[in-house]
Design a protein around this motif. Structure first.
Motif, PDB file in Angstrom:
ATOM      1  N   SER A  64      17.119 -46.089 -16.341  1.00 33.63           N
ATOM      2  CA  SER A  64      18.822 -46.502 -16.342  1.00 33.63           C
ATOM      3  C   SER A  64      18.633 -48.171 -16.581  1.00 33.63           C
ATOM      4  CB  SER A  64      19.349 -46.096 -15.114  1.00 33.63           C
ATOM      5  OG  SER A  64      19.531 -44.763 -15.143  1.00 33.63           O
ATOM      6  N   THR A  65      17.673 -48.719 -15.601  1.00 38.83           N
ATOM      7  CA  THR A  65      17.688 -50.236 -15.725  1.00 38.83           C
ATOM      8  C   THR A  65      17.162 -50.873 -17.078  1.00 38.83           C
ATOM      9  OG1 THR A  65      17.012 -50.281 -13.361  1.00 38.83           O
ATOM     10  CG2 THR A  65      16.541 -52.113 -14.463  1.00 38.83           C
ATOM     11  N   LEU A  66      16.277 -49.936 -17.738  1.00 40.46           N
ATOM     12  CA  LEU A  66      15.656 -50.466 -19.081  1.00 40.46           C
ATOM     13  C   LEU A  66      17.139 -50.405 -19.979  1.00 40.46           C
ATOM     14  CD1 LEU A  66      12.178 -49.296 -19.120  1.00 40.46           C
ATOM     15  CD2 LEU A  66      13.119 -51.360 -18.340  1.00 40.46           C
ATOM     16  N   LEU A 372      18.637 -41.432  -5.458  1.00 39.53           N
ATOM     17  CA  LEU A 372      17.373 -42.659  -5.362  1.00 39.53           C
ATOM     18  C   LEU A 372      17.304 -43.309  -4.053  1.00 39.53           C
ATOM     19  CD1 LEU A 372      17.547 -43.753  -8.867  1.00 39.53           C
ATOM     20  CD2 LEU A 372      15.449 -42.641  -7.923  1.00 39.53           C
ATOM     21  N   PRO A 373      16.480 -44.096  -3.690  1.00 40.64           N
ATOM     22  CA  PRO A 373      16.701 -44.983  -2.645  1.00 40.64           C
ATOM     23  C   PRO A 373      17.513 -46.022  -3.194  1.00 40.64           C
ATOM     24  CG  PRO A 373      14.313 -44.508  -3.083  1.00 40.64           C
ATOM     25  CD  PRO A 373      15.235 -43.827  -4.051  1.00 40.64           C
ATOM     26  N   ALA A 374      17.824 -47.010  -2.127  1.00 40.31           N
ATOM     27  CA  ALA A 374      18.627 -48.143  -2.331  1.00 40.31           C
ATOM     28  C   ALA A 374      18.126 -49.328  -3.159  1.00 40.31           C
ATOM     29  CB  ALA A 374      19.136 -48.794  -1.159  1.00 40.31           C
ATOM     30  N   THR A 375      17.893 -49.000  -4.527  1.00 47.01           N
ATOM     31  CA  THR A 375      17.181 -49.933  -5.510  1.00 47.01           C
ATOM     32  C   THR A 375      18.000 -50.312  -6.593  1.00 47.01           C
ATOM     33  OG1 THR A 375      16.541 -47.979  -6.702  1.00 47.01           O
ATOM     34  CG2 THR A 375      15.205 -48.717  -5.092  1.00 47.01           C
ATOM     35  N   ILE A 376      17.562 -51.236  -7.586  1.00 43.48           N
ATOM     36  CA  ILE A 376      18.193 -51.547  -8.557  1.00 43.48           C
ATOM     37  C   ILE A 376      18.477 -50.444  -9.613  1.00 43.48           C
ATOM     38  CG2 ILE A 376      17.744 -52.955 -10.781  1.00 43.48           C
ATOM     39  CD1 ILE A 376      18.139 -54.788  -8.688  1.00 43.48           C
ATOM     40  N   GLU A 377      17.394 -49.534  -9.809  1.00 41.65           N
ATOM     41  CA  GLU A 377      17.857 -48.344 -10.471  1.00 41.65           C
ATOM     42  C   GLU A 377      18.994 -47.498 -10.181  1.00 41.65           C
ATOM     43  OE1 GLU A 377      16.589 -47.523 -13.274  1.00 41.65           O
ATOM     44  OE2 GLU A 377      16.742 -45.321 -13.410  1.00 41.65           O
ATOM     45  N   GLY A 378      18.964 -47.470  -8.832  1.00 46.79           N
ATOM     46  CA  GLY A 378      19.979 -46.619  -8.027  1.00 46.79           C
ATOM     47  C   GLY A 378      21.351 -47.197  -8.421  1.00 46.79           C
ATOM     48  N   ALA A 379      21.347 -48.545  -8.090  1.00 48.76           N
ATOM     49  CA  ALA A 379      22.659 -49.248  -8.122  1.00 48.76           C
ATOM     50  C   ALA A 379      23.096 -49.149  -9.541  1.00 48.76           C
ATOM     51  CB  ALA A 379      22.339 -50.497  -7.908  1.00 48.76           C
ATOM     52  N   ILE A 380      22.306 -49.388 -10.629  1.00 48.42           N
ATOM     53  CA  ILE A 380      22.695 -49.158 -12.062  1.00 48.42           C
ATOM     54  C   ILE A 380      22.993 -47.847 -12.402  1.00 48.42           C
ATOM     55  CG2 ILE A 380      21.872 -49.332 -14.443  1.00 48.42           C
ATOM     56  CD1 ILE A 380      20.277 -51.873 -13.490  1.00 48.42           C
ATOM     57  N   ARG A 381      22.414 -46.838 -11.960  1.00 51.77           N
ATOM     58  CA  ARG A 381      22.748 -45.300 -12.097  1.00 51.77           C
ATOM     59  C   ARG A 381      24.186 -45.151 -11.252  1.00 51.77           C
ATOM     60  NH1 ARG A 381      17.717 -41.488 -11.683  1.00 51.77           N
ATOM     61  NH2 ARG A 381      16.739 -42.930 -12.827  1.00 51.77           N
ATOM     62  N   SER A 382      24.541 -45.563 -10.255  1.00 57.21           N
ATOM     63  CA  SER A 382      25.645 -45.493  -9.552  1.00 57.21           C
ATOM     64  C   SER A 382      26.895 -46.046 -10.480  1.00 57.21           C
ATOM     65  CB  SER A 382      25.644 -45.775  -8.282  1.00 57.21           C
ATOM     66  OG  SER A 382      25.596 -47.488  -8.316  1.00 57.21           O
ATOM     67  N   GLY A 383      26.700 -47.077 -10.939  1.00 58.80           N
ATOM     68  CA  GLY A 383      27.422 -47.928 -11.952  1.00 58.80           C
ATOM     69  C   GLY A 383      27.945 -47.069 -12.964  1.00 58.80           C
ATOM     70  N   ASN A 384      26.866 -46.728 -13.608  1.00 57.14           N
ATOM     71  CA  ASN A 384      27.188 -45.964 -14.960  1.00 57.14           C
ATOM     72  C   ASN A 384      27.940 -44.732 -14.517  1.00 57.14           C
ATOM     73  OD1 ASN A 384      25.629 -47.602 -16.277  1.00 57.14           O
ATOM     74  ND2 ASN A 384      23.799 -46.587 -16.158  1.00 57.14           N
ATOM     75  N   ALA A 385      27.364 -44.203 -13.454  1.00 58.09           N
ATOM     76  CA  ALA A 385      28.163 -42.712 -13.066  1.00 58.09           C
ATOM     77  C   ALA A 385      29.565 -42.826 -12.697  1.00 58.09           C
ATOM     78  CB  ALA A 385      27.372 -42.155 -11.888  1.00 58.09           C
ATOM     79  N   ALA A 386      29.853 -43.936 -12.119  1.00 62.16           N
ATOM     80  CA  ALA A 386      31.320 -44.255 -11.638  1.00 62.16           C
ATOM     81  C   ALA A 386      32.159 -44.636 -12.878  1.00 62.16           C
ATOM     82  CB  ALA A 386      31.369 -45.482 -10.679  1.00 62.16           C
ATOM     83  N   ALA A 387      31.663 -45.288 -14.066  1.00 56.30           N
ATOM     84  CA  ALA A 387      32.262 -45.560 -15.065  1.00 56.30           C
ATOM     85  C   ALA A 387      32.547 -44.345 -15.956  1.00 56.30           C
ATOM     86  CB  ALA A 387      31.405 -46.489 -15.941  1.00 56.30           C
ATOM     87  N   LEU A 388      31.552 -43.358 -15.930  1.00 54.31           N
ATOM     88  CA  LEU A 388      31.748 -42.075 -16.764  1.00 54.31           C
ATOM     89  C   LEU A 388      32.723 -41.275 -16.108  1.00 54.31           C
ATOM     90  CD1 LEU A 388      28.022 -41.532 -17.617  1.00 54.31           C
ATOM     91  CD2 LEU A 388      29.490 -42.141 -19.211  1.00 54.31           C
ATOM     92  N   ALA A 389      32.742 -41.155 -14.896  1.00 54.87           N
ATOM     93  CA  ALA A 389      33.652 -40.439 -14.053  1.00 54.87           C
ATOM     94  C   ALA A 389      35.204 -40.823 -14.212  1.00 54.87           C
ATOM     95  CB  ALA A 389      33.247 -40.360 -12.425  1.00 54.87           C
ATOM     96  N   LEU A 390      35.335 -42.101 -14.062  1.00 60.12           N
ATOM     97  CA  LEU A 390      36.565 -42.561 -14.651  1.00 60.12           C
ATOM     98  C   LEU A 390      37.097 -42.272 -15.870  1.00 60.12           C
ATOM     99  CD1 LEU A 390      37.424 -46.320 -13.471  1.00 60.12           C
ATOM    100  CD2 LEU A 390      38.496 -44.008 -12.581  1.00 60.12           C
ATOM    101  N   MET A 391      36.131 -42.430 -16.955  1.00 69.04           N
ATOM    102  CA  MET A 391      36.479 -42.060 -18.333  1.00 69.04           C
ATOM    103  C   MET A 391      36.838 -40.872 -18.640  1.00 69.04           C
ATOM    104  SD  MET A 391      34.295 -45.092 -20.620  1.00 69.04           S
ATOM    105  CE  MET A 391      32.622 -44.816 -19.817  1.00 69.04           C
ATOM    106  N   SER A 392      36.039 -39.701 -17.652  1.00 70.02           N
ATOM    107  CA  SER A 392      36.440 -38.314 -18.219  1.00 70.02           C
ATOM    108  C   SER A 392      37.574 -38.023 -17.476  1.00 70.02           C
ATOM    109  CB  SER A 392      35.281 -37.601 -17.164  1.00 70.02           C
ATOM    110  OG  SER A 392      35.404 -37.522 -15.899  1.00 70.02           O
ATOM    111  N   ASN A 393      38.064 -38.805 -16.366  1.00 70.86           N
ATOM    112  CA  ASN A 393      39.666 -38.571 -16.012  1.00 70.86           C
ATOM    113  C   ASN A 393      40.632 -39.061 -17.011  1.00 70.86           C
ATOM    114  OD1 ASN A 393      38.614 -37.569 -13.525  1.00 70.86           O
ATOM    115  ND2 ASN A 393      39.397 -39.257 -12.235  1.00 70.86           N
ATOM    116  N   PHE A 394      40.366 -40.203 -17.601  1.00 71.70           N
ATOM    117  CA  PHE A 394      41.014 -40.555 -18.658  1.00 71.70           C
ATOM    118  C   PHE A 394      41.284 -39.641 -20.007  1.00 71.70           C
ATOM    119  CE2 PHE A 394      39.344 -45.175 -18.106  1.00 71.70           C
ATOM    120  CZ  PHE A 394      40.071 -45.429 -16.958  1.00 71.70           C
ATOM    121  N   ASN A 395      40.393 -38.883 -20.323  1.00 69.92           N
ATOM    122  CA  ASN A 395      40.171 -37.964 -21.095  1.00 69.92           C
ATOM    123  C   ASN A 395      40.902 -36.555 -21.223  1.00 69.92           C
ATOM    124  OD1 ASN A 395      38.831 -40.145 -22.714  1.00 69.92           O
ATOM    125  ND2 ASN A 395      37.052 -39.288 -22.185  1.00 69.92           N
ATOM    126  N   SER A 396      41.084 -36.374 -19.614  1.00 71.21           N
ATOM    127  CA  SER A 396      41.402 -34.940 -19.262  1.00 71.21           C
ATOM    128  C   SER A 396      42.883 -34.853 -19.017  1.00 71.21           C
ATOM    129  CB  SER A 396      40.734 -34.416 -17.985  1.00 71.21           C
ATOM    130  OG  SER A 396      41.130 -35.251 -16.743  1.00 71.21           O
TER     131      SER A 396
END
Ligand SMILES: Cc1cc2nc3c(=O)[nH]c(=O)nc-3n(C[C@H](O)[C@H](O)[C@H](O)COP(=O)(O)OP(=O)(O)OC[C@H]3O[C@@H](n4cnc5c(N)ncnc54)[C@H](O)[C@@H]3O)c2cc1C
Length: 396
Positions: A64-66, A372-396
């Motif tokens: 996710s970081t890459l 994941l532990p509290a890391t850059i990878e976990g933080a980035i993944r959480s940001g992606n997940a939050a964005a996708l969850a919001l967008m799925s609400n827009f579409n429903s």
């Protein structure tokens, strides 16, 4: 759709990029005057150069970081050795050795005594499989006790670095995903990576540039004090700030510190650019162009020591490892008191999911339930997940 992203650490930046790329208008609020949160660089007037708040080590399996770096055009800002190579110095024996994994997915290196951790046999590595079946209450040190010298020579250091928590109290399950996504996939997923110039130059500045170019509104120095319930929002602040903004939200509430020492000293970087240290206070040493940076995780155990005593002890270890003068160079100590959440079973159980009771409000941050532990990878993944969850609400 207009979306508010609150907090410009890597979690908020990742969410903002994901939402912007999908065509939404993002307003990114950051309380501090600079973005980056716990992964940032600054000019230090004692050392006379830019430094990071602390060394950040990633692995090539941090996909996710890459892809975040790819999106913001900063993939080349990471550097590191050409392969899965980890040089170590054992302070107890004075021995230097290098863990050298093979690139492919089958771990041939385990069958070669020259490639294995010194003093270990094949059966010690089988003990690692226990991590796969770790229950939420299992702790790292007792679970891995059967790995013998593999534990004292390698796993103890890896565990404290990945979890920033003493292995005697850290949840073993928190290590599962780290192993699954790196070591278990093979050497190609375990190549060390770190910022070529600095954390801001890798994770932060290119993201801000990219967001501005794509029309996002970035508001640095603007602390958000309340959330409007009807406004689509990603809340990407640390847990203590989230708990203030969302009454009743259960969040991790115990934290661990990380101590970083930056010595003004130019040391040739060797094969990897860093070394792991075993058996002392020093844990990781990174050779930047004119600064040697040292990381000590779970640093609350040294809270009673003065910065001068810590610097003296660490420099004596470095000087002995590299045969350097015992005279301590000028240095800067940075003690990040709340570097990450404490990864105990009790604290892991307090990590909230992305979605909240309010369908317009999503949570992001390394402390959310990312697996994941509290890391850059976990933080980035959480940001992606939050964005996708919001967008799925827009579409429903
Ligand atoms: C010294 C150190 C070493 C580390 N080493 C590693 C490592 O080797 N590898 C690794 O992967 N990870 C490492 N980490 C962890 C990594 O830095 C974090 O996991 C990651 O940076 C967390 O990002 P985040 O966006 O979740 O949170 P943060 O970076 O904390 O971002 C939250 C942001 O929200 C802002 N904010 C707070 N309240 C408000 C408000 N009310 N309104 C607006 N903004 C607000 C804050 O100012 C901050 O910028 C290390 C951390 C430290 C401190």
């Amino acid at each position: 759709m207009s979306v508010h992203v609150i907090g410009a650490g890597v979690a908020g930046l990742a969410a903002a990029c994901q939402l912007t790329e999908a065509g939404h208008h993002v307003i990114l609020f950051e309380a501090a005057k600079t973005a980056g949160g716990r992964a940032r660089s600054h000019y230090d007037n004692v050392l006379g150069c830019r430094i990071d708040n602390g060394n950040h080590l990633l692995l090539s399996g941090n996909i996710s970081t890459l892809s975040y770096l790819h999106r913001i055009g900063a993939k080349r800002s990471l550097t590191g050795p050409a392969g899965p190579v980890f040089p170590f110095h054992d302070l107890r024996t004075g021995e230097d050795w290098t863990l050298r994994l093979n690139q492919g997915s089958f771990p041939w290196w385990l069958f070669s005594r020259r490639h294995r951790v010194p003093g270990t046999r094949l059966h010690h590595y089988l003990g690692l499989l226990k991590i796969r079946k770790a229950k939420p209450a299992d702790l790292v040190a007792p679970l891995l006790a059967g790995t013998g010298p593999l534990y004292t020579q390698l796993l103890e250091l890896l565990a404290v670095s990945a979890l920033n928590t003493s292995p005697h109290v850290a949840a073993a399950a928190a290590l599962r995903s780290v192993f699954e996504e790196t070591l278990e996939l093979g050497g190609y997923a375990t190549i060390p990576r770190y910022a070529r110039i600095g954390l801001s130059e890798t994770f932060v500045d290119p993201a801000l540039d990219w967001l501005r170019q794509h029309g996002a509104d970035i508001r640095l120095g603007e602390r958000v004090t309340e959330i409007s319930p009807g406004q689509a929002t990603v809340l990407a602040v640390p847990p203590w700030a989230a708990a203030e903004l969302v009454p009743g939200l259960l969040v991790p509430n115990e934290f661990e510190s990380i101590y970083n020492l930056h010595f003004k000293y130019a040391l040739p970087p060797g094969e990897a650019g860093f070394w792991g240290f075993i058996g002392g206070m020093t844990e990781w040493v990174f050779a930047h162009s004119n600064v040697l940076s040292v990381t000590i995780s779970a640093a609350s155990r040294y809270a009673d020591m003065s910065p001068e005593d810590i610097a003296a002890k660490v420099w004596s270890e470095i000087a002995s490892a590299f045969s350097l003068s015992p005279e301590i160079p000028i240095y800067r100590a940075i003690w990040e008191k709340r570097a990450t959440m404490l990864a105990t079973p009790a604290q892991m159980a307090r990590r909230p999911k992305t979605r909240t009771a309010n369908p317009n409000l999503m949570l992001a941050g390394d402390w959310t339930d990312t697996g994941l532990p509290a890391t850059i990878e976990g933080a980035i993944r959480s940001g992606n997940a939050a964005a996708l969850a919001l967008m799925s609400n827009f579409n429903s």
